[in-house]
Scaffold this motif. Structure first.
Motif: not given
Length: 222
Positions: A4-20, A47-55
């Motif tokens: 699970l990726i919890v990241e409010d920046e769509p580009i970063i989240a999708q980049t990580i998903a593509d990498l995985l 695993a959980l990839i979790l950003d700190v600053m989230l809405p």
């Protein structure tokens, strides 16, 4: 692995998903703290990839709440914050590793490998409360020497109650977390009835109580 990726920046989240995906892993993505928290509680992730600053809800709050509930999912926390105090707060909240942005792909994958190895060594494959034990791998609910198998839906429903014993869970939340957001309301009542019969069959003192207009609660009977 399913991550699970919890990241409010769509580009970063999708980049990580593509990498995985290049590693043969799959990922769910959430851009909102509250939604990410609900997903982390309702499904089993490696695993959980979790950003700190989230809405809605920050990563520190999500990690600490999951740990209080006994959720041992390995957590890799991501943030642009580089202060030592922030890293300490992240680790104290329950994160297994704290990775600052920007980071390299190799570093992120190495961190994931490290925390999931530790997670495999300590992962709890059973939930328990009162005289009940639920084996998540075998889909088996037991009380003492008596045990029986559960269907996948029953397993998901019972595991939710066992993760939150003595707490009221609304019918709406059950539908959202166990049925993915939609089912006939009487389906919930039918499956609650199934579980009650199985609790009686194995002789458990635990019971699923109905609280009118509020929902259901797993508790130990008198």
């Amino acid at each position: 692995m399913h991550i699970l990726i919890v990241e409010d920046e769509p580009i970063i989240a999708q980049t990580i998903a593509d990498l995985l995906s290049t590693q043969g892993d799959t990922a769910d993505i959430s851009h909102h703290g509250e939604e990410g928290f609900r997903l982390a509680r309702s499904r089993r992730y490696d695993a959980l990839i979790l950003d700190v600053m989230l809405p809605g809800r920050d990563g520190f709050s999500i990690a600490s709440a999951l740990r209080r509930e006994g959720n041992g999912v390995p957590i890799l926390m991501l943030t642009a914050r580089t202060q030592v105090g922030d890293r300490v707060a992240g680790l104290d909240s329950g994160a297994d590793y704290y990775l600052t942005k920007p980071f390299s792909s190799d570093e992120l994958l190495a961190c994931l490998r490290a925390i999931t190895r530790r997670g495999e060594a300590h992962r709890e494959n059973a939930l328990s409360y009162g005289d009940l034990k639920l084996n998540l791998t075998a889909c088996e609910l037991s009380c003492g020497s008596r045990a029986l198998r559960l269907s996948q839906r029953e397993l998901n429903l019972m595991s939710l109650f066992l993760q939150r014993p003595e707490q009221v869970v609304s019918k709406e939340e059950l539908i959202r977390q166990v049925w993915g957001g939609y089912t006939e309301e009487n389906s919930v009542e039918v499956y609650i009835s199934f579980l009650r019969k199985k609790l009686n069959h194995i002789g458990s003192r635990c019971a699923i109580r109905t609280l009118r207009t509020l929902g259901y609660r797993l508790e130990v009977g008198g």
